[in-house]
Every structure is written in C-alpha cells, then in structure tokens.
Enzyme design. Sequence first.
Site, PDB file in Angstrom:
ATOM      1  N   GLY A   9      -4.788  -1.659   5.065  1.00  0.00           N
ATOM      2  CA  GLY A   9      -3.955  -2.767   4.592  1.00  0.00           C
ATOM      3  C   GLY A   9      -4.564  -4.128   4.871  1.00  0.00           C
ATOM      4  O   GLY A   9      -4.633  -4.986   3.992  1.00  0.00           O
ATOM      5  N   ARG A  10      -5.054  -4.332   6.084  1.00  0.00           N
ATOM      6  CA  ARG A  10      -5.556  -5.669   6.434  1.00  0.00           C
ATOM      7  C   ARG A  10      -6.968  -5.922   5.919  1.00  0.00           C
ATOM      8  O   ARG A  10      -7.551  -6.971   6.189  1.00  0.00           O
ATOM      9  CB  ARG A  10      -5.448  -5.899   7.947  1.00  0.00           C
ATOM     10  CG  ARG A  10      -6.051  -4.831   8.808  1.00  0.00           C
ATOM     11  CD  ARG A  10      -5.631  -4.965  10.274  1.00  0.00           C
ATOM     12  NE  ARG A  10      -6.082  -3.830  11.070  1.00  0.00           N
ATOM     13  CZ  ARG A  10      -5.412  -2.704  11.203  1.00  0.00           C
ATOM     14  NH1 ARG A  10      -4.254  -2.543  10.577  1.00  0.00           N
ATOM     15  NH2 ARG A  10      -5.889  -1.717  11.952  1.00  0.00           N
ATOM     16  N   GLU A  70      10.711  -4.547   4.374  1.00  0.00           N
ATOM     17  CA  GLU A  70      10.811  -5.957   3.969  1.00  0.00           C
ATOM     18  C   GLU A  70      10.462  -6.123   2.497  1.00  0.00           C
ATOM     19  O   GLU A  70      11.155  -6.815   1.742  1.00  0.00           O
ATOM     20  CB  GLU A  70       9.845  -6.818   4.800  1.00  0.00           C
ATOM     21  CG  GLU A  70      10.158  -6.885   6.287  1.00  0.00           C
ATOM     22  CD  GLU A  70       9.421  -5.845   7.102  1.00  0.00           C
ATOM     23  OE1 GLU A  70       9.189  -4.715   6.583  1.00  0.00           O
ATOM     24  OE2 GLU A  70       9.073  -6.138   8.256  1.00  0.00           O
ATOM     25  N   HIS A  85      -4.164 -32.475  18.979  1.00  0.00           N
ATOM     26  CA  HIS A  85      -2.984 -33.157  19.501  1.00  0.00           C
ATOM     27  C   HIS A  85      -1.902 -32.156  19.865  1.00  0.00           C
ATOM     28  O   HIS A  85      -0.735 -32.520  20.007  1.00  0.00           O
ATOM     29  CB  HIS A  85      -2.475 -34.165  18.475  1.00  0.00           C
ATOM     30  CG  HIS A  85      -3.516 -35.183  18.128  1.00  0.00           C
ATOM     31  ND1 HIS A  85      -3.679 -36.356  18.830  1.00  0.00           N
ATOM     32  CD2 HIS A  85      -4.499 -35.163  17.198  1.00  0.00           C
ATOM     33  CE1 HIS A  85      -4.697 -37.038  18.314  1.00  0.00           C
ATOM     34  NE2 HIS A  85      -5.217 -36.332  17.324  1.00  0.00           N
ATOM     35  N   LYS A 116       9.795  -0.236  13.929  1.00  0.00           N
ATOM     36  CA  LYS A 116      10.315   0.109  12.602  1.00  0.00           C
ATOM     37  C   LYS A 116      11.357   1.219  12.732  1.00  0.00           C
ATOM     38  O   LYS A 116      12.405   1.196  12.096  1.00  0.00           O
ATOM     39  CB  LYS A 116       9.186   0.610  11.689  1.00  0.00           C
ATOM     40  CG  LYS A 116       8.214  -0.456  11.214  1.00  0.00           C
ATOM     41  CD  LYS A 116       7.227   0.178  10.233  1.00  0.00           C
ATOM     42  CE  LYS A 116       6.040  -0.711   9.937  1.00  0.00           C
ATOM     43  NZ  LYS A 116       4.994  -0.056   9.164  1.00  0.00           N
ATOM     44  N   LYS A 155       0.841  -1.198   0.000  1.00  0.00           N
ATOM     45  CA  LYS A 155       0.000   0.000   0.000  1.00  0.00           C
ATOM     46  C   LYS A 155       0.879   1.251   0.000  1.00  0.00           C
ATOM     47  O   LYS A 155       0.684   2.161  -0.791  1.00  0.00           O
ATOM     48  CB  LYS A 155      -0.922  -0.011   1.223  1.00  0.00           C
ATOM     49  CG  LYS A 155      -1.828   1.186   1.302  1.00  0.00           C
ATOM     50  CD  LYS A 155      -2.786   1.078   2.462  1.00  0.00           C
ATOM     51  CE  LYS A 155      -3.548   2.384   2.622  1.00  0.00           C
ATOM     52  NZ  LYS A 155      -4.435   2.386   3.783  1.00  0.00           N
ATOM     53  N   GLU A 201      -4.132  -6.619  15.098  1.00  0.00           N
ATOM     54  CA  GLU A 201      -3.649  -5.308  14.649  1.00  0.00           C
ATOM     55  C   GLU A 201      -4.787  -4.285  14.723  1.00  0.00           C
ATOM     56  O   GLU A 201      -4.557  -3.100  14.945  1.00  0.00           O
ATOM     57  CB  GLU A 201      -3.074  -5.389  13.230  1.00  0.00           C
ATOM     58  CG  GLU A 201      -2.235  -4.175  12.863  1.00  0.00           C
ATOM     59  CD  GLU A 201      -1.372  -4.378  11.610  1.00  0.00           C
ATOM     60  OE1 GLU A 201      -0.205  -4.771  11.723  1.00  0.00           O
ATOM     61  OE2 GLU A 201      -1.887  -4.134  10.506  1.00  0.00           O
TER      62      GLU A 201
HETATM   63  O1  F6P Z   1       2.460  -4.076   9.966  1.00  0.00           O
HETATM   64  C1  F6P Z   1       2.108  -2.778   9.679  1.00  0.00           C
HETATM   65  C2  F6P Z   1       1.549  -2.624   8.314  1.00  0.00           C
HETATM   66  O2  F6P Z   1       1.411  -1.268   8.082  1.00  0.00           O
HETATM   67  C3  F6P Z   1       0.230  -3.350   8.097  1.00  0.00           C
HETATM   68  O3  F6P Z   1      -0.861  -2.694   8.584  1.00  0.00           O
HETATM   69  C4  F6P Z   1       0.242  -3.500   6.617  1.00  0.00           C
HETATM   70  O4  F6P Z   1      -0.716  -4.424   6.213  1.00  0.00           O
HETATM   71  C5  F6P Z   1       1.668  -3.942   6.393  1.00  0.00           C
HETATM   72  O5  F6P Z   1       2.405  -3.165   7.311  1.00  0.00           O
HETATM   73  C6  F6P Z   1       2.202  -3.779   4.995  1.00  0.00           C
HETATM   74  O6  F6P Z   1       2.150  -2.457   4.568  1.00  0.00           O
HETATM   75  P1  F6P Z   1       2.307  -2.071   3.044  1.00  0.00           P
HETATM   76  O7  F6P Z   1       1.205  -2.709   2.278  1.00  0.00           O
HETATM   77  O8  F6P Z   1       2.226  -0.582   3.012  1.00  0.00           O
HETATM   78  O9  F6P Z   1       3.640  -2.564   2.557  1.00  0.00           O
END
Ligand code: F6P
Length: 564
Positions: A267-268, A212, A384, A516, A206, A353
């Site tokens: 995002g979620r 990452e 189990h 972060k 987003k 979250e």
């Molecule tokens: O973990 C924090 C967060 O902002 C989430 O809410 C989001 O889904 C994820 O990082 C990834 O963010 P992006 O889609 O901006 O890379």
Amino acid sequence: MSRLTGSPAWQALAQHRQAMTGWSMRQAFANDPDRFRRFSLDACGLMLDYSKNLITDETLGLLLNYARQQDLEGWRNRMLAGERINTTEDRAVLHVALRNRTRRPMPVDGVDVMPAVRKVIKRMKRFVSAVRFGAWTGYTARPIKDVVTIGIGGSDLGPFMVCNALRPYHHPDLRLRFVSNVDGTQIAETLGWIDPQTTLFIIASKTFTTQETMANALAAREWFLAGGGGVRDIGRHFVAVTANTDAARDFGIDPENMFEFWDWVGGRFSMWSAIGLPIALAVGMEDFEALLIGAHEMDEHFRTAPLEANMPMLLGLLGLWNINFWNACGHAIVPYDEYLSRLPAYLQQLEMESNGKSIDRDGQTVDYATAPVIFGEPGTNSQHAFFQLLHQGTQLIPTDFIASADTFNPVIGSLGDHQRILLANLLAQSEALMRGLTEDEARAELTAAGLSGAALEALLPHKVFPGNKPSNTLFYGKLTPFTLGALIALYEHKVFVQGILWNINSFDQWGVELGKKLAKPILADLSGDGPVDGYDSSTAGLIQWLRERIPQAEHQSVGSLQEF
Ligand code: F6P
C-alpha cells in the site's frame, strides 16, 4: 545480546562509537577542507551532502562492513528478482516493476508482470486523456471539473503529496481533492463545494475493505444519487483503483471503470500503480511517466552503484549509525520547499509503518532500536516551531534538509529574493546544528552587546549551543516530476535498506490490525443502550460518557451544493 548486536561488524561499530566520544564535527571540518567533496554525492538529479554527520572514513568503512555482513546487496537482488521477501504475508515486493522502463522482465513466481503493468498504464492513458480533454463527461454531458479521491494511508498519502508537490504542472481546469478521514467533516466539507454533474470520484483501496474508505465512498455515492444522478450514471462518476476487483464489483463499480494493481505492490509503495491515477489526471500522463522515469533512474542507481557510492544505502547506513550508536530517537524531515509540505506526512507512513517493528525476521524480539519518530514541517516555518529542541533539547534528532535551487515562484521584494532568503536560512540551520556556539563565543557576543558581570553570567549558559548535531542536505535544480520521482524512490530504498540492516520485514503492518478489530464491538456499543461489558474500566467509562452525549444518529445525506 542478539545475533545482530553480538555480531563482529556491530561490535566493531560499537567500539568505534566509544572511541568517538568527544569527537567534534566542527573540528573535523576545520581539519579537512575537503570534507564536503569527500562526503557528498550526486545521483539522478539529486545532490546529497552527508558531510554534516558524526562520521569519519573509519565510520563509513565499518558501516559498509556491517552492510556486507547483513548481505544488503544480496537482499536487494532478491527483492528485485521478485522473491517473496515479505515472508509474513508471503508476498513479493516489486513496486519497482511499476516504473521499470527497460525491456527487462520482472518475474513473480516465474511470470513476468510487465505485460499486466503496461496494460494498466495504457488504460490509464486513455482514461486520463479522455477526462483531461473533456471527452469523458458527467451524466449531463458536462466536462469533469473536480476529481475527488477517496482512500487512506498508502492509497492517499502518496498521491496527495505528489499532487501537492506538482501544482505548477496541474491542468488549469481540474481541481484535485482528497478525502481520507472517517471524520465526517472531511467528506461533508468536500461535497459541500462540488457539483455531482461535474465530479469524478476515485475510490482508491488496495483491499477495498478499509472502513474509512468504504464509509466515505458510500456517503459520496448517496450524495451523488440524492443530487440528481441516477444509478445508471454511477459509471460516469465513480471509478475504482484496487487489487480486489471482486469487492469493487460488489460495491457497484463497473469492471470497465476499475484500474487494477496487485498484491506484490505494498500500500505505501503503490503511488506508481493506478493508485497514482489522481496524479496522472492532475499533471497528465506524460508528466506521470516522468515521475516513473525519475523513480526508475533511482532504482537503477540503487541496483548498480557500489555500496560506498549508493545514495539509498548511504542514507540507510547513516540512519543506523545515528539511531543505534548515537541514540537518535527522532528524525526531522524539513523541506525548504512549500510544494513538499506533505512530504513529512508521507514519509511518516513510509518509514514508521515499514520499520516501526520490534520483532525480527526470525521471530525474535530485537534488542536494538528500529524506526525513529519521523516528523517535520516546511522550513522556514519549522524554525519557528521545533528547531529550538533540535538545537538545545536533550534528545539527538538528525535532520534532512531538502530544497531546490530554482523556484517556480520567483518573488523579489524589498527585503530581497525570497528564494535566496529561504536557502540562506536552510544553510544557516544546518551550519548552526553542526558548529553550535561555544561558551567563549557566546561570552564574546554578550560582551559585545554590552553585558557584563552577574547579568552576563546568568544569561551565558542559555546562549550556548552544543552543536555536533547531524544532518543531511538534499538539493535538486527544480522540483520536476522526474526529480520528485527520484526523491521518493530514494526514501523508499532507504527504508528497505534499514529493514535489512535491522533484520526486520519492512513490508507488513500487523501493528495496525488490533485497533481495527477492537473498533468493531466499540462501534456497536456506542450505538446500543445495553450494558457496556467486556472492557477495562477506562474504555467502558469513556463509551458510557459518549453514549450520554452523542446525539441520536439519524441517517442523513452529507453536503449540499454551495454557491460557486
Ligand atoms: O493502515 C494500514 C493500511 O493497511 C496501510 O498499509 C494501507 O496503505 C492503508 O491501510 C489503506 O489500505 P487500503 O488501500 O487497502 O484501503
């Protein structure tokens, strides 16, 4: 006491909880043969049995009063009207627009977002059919065989979970892979098995700034260029899904290859947008739209059903009852459906979250519990693993049992029909959690097994199950895209409901920011050799320890093509 816990409706629930001390679910079932019918409900192809909860008619009445006091329906209407209910980020919350299948406009700041939504769906359709039918080829004119989605959190968990869930619907010649972790192992392992000529990368972010995702996307691009692709070929192999098209352009993605979404999609909650592109590539646009239709049906149910027959509202209220009045601190999600193996991980982000907050909408510290710890694994494996604690542990952990009546993989072996064995286990677990095993019953069992005297007395307390443990059961006919869409939307709305009931904003996530920020200087210090200053002694000591052991970093390309 806060405004919320001191409120009349909360206080009435607290008194009712006191009065229910010693109340037995087992007894309630014995007294009322109609309990299942009265406390179950059908909507959008899902059947919810909530009769195995610590509830009476009075409980439900008081919970509904509480929902009215918190103006739950008003807040729902405000969300659906595109109001900026995500106040700390000053954003509307309108993921429902992404699956709106009516002609109803969905306005944000007075502007209908539906034309923009439909435009992206149209572009997705063209792209998906070109890739699936081989018209979109790699730079050597070979069709795409592997689709690697690089994203994390909401840009990964939903599409990954759904792609897994809908495996029976997949294109037979397209393999879907997901890379989320910045642990180089994941990208290296993935790149090791694919061919740059036949791979399509979807960079899903987003913000297009997530460390990452950017690290993995750059590694993939370098691998592609090292593997024979030229800079001009990137357009055939890299597409982006983002709300930050400028950053995607800076990264080198051609605007033609960008699929946009908007800041009013959290995002979620974004799998319904172009973030769902991997899903659409896997199952085709028709089935992706069936997923949207299922979710839309649940939206309509949520929008129109009265409180007492509204599935997400009931689920949210039952959660509140268990967490705030029976001290439940966790919630187990147990799909008896291998295809839903990633559902618990997906719901972890969705619930924790969203509602893992301790400051309310008014900026006050809450004096009540909010989101529980969500965890889970498919059944019967989980039986189990952690069910011992659910049955006889010291903490109350309600469980959601989820399963289909019908399976894509009927297996009938010498022990019988696997699906029936699976479902019998599910039902037995929910029954056992509810009814338990009394001391008298345990004694009778031990006696029948030939035990007596001191040996029996020593074993007896270990054989007793307290029971009275709440659970919900969600059944559906078969795990179709439609049903899955409805199921996910059900949990999304449940999360919204609980946010309102707890007076918190479910749509921000400030709690992920500090780590972060702190990672930046640590990264620099891990690479440097100067003094390690400005940390507590633990962090400084750990940095020092690692510095002495991490091998000197050399720039190297990851992944080499393995034998296919
Ligand atoms: O973990 C924090 C967060 O902002 C989430 O809410 C989001 O889904 C994820 O990082 C990834 O963010 P992006 O889609 O901006 O890379």
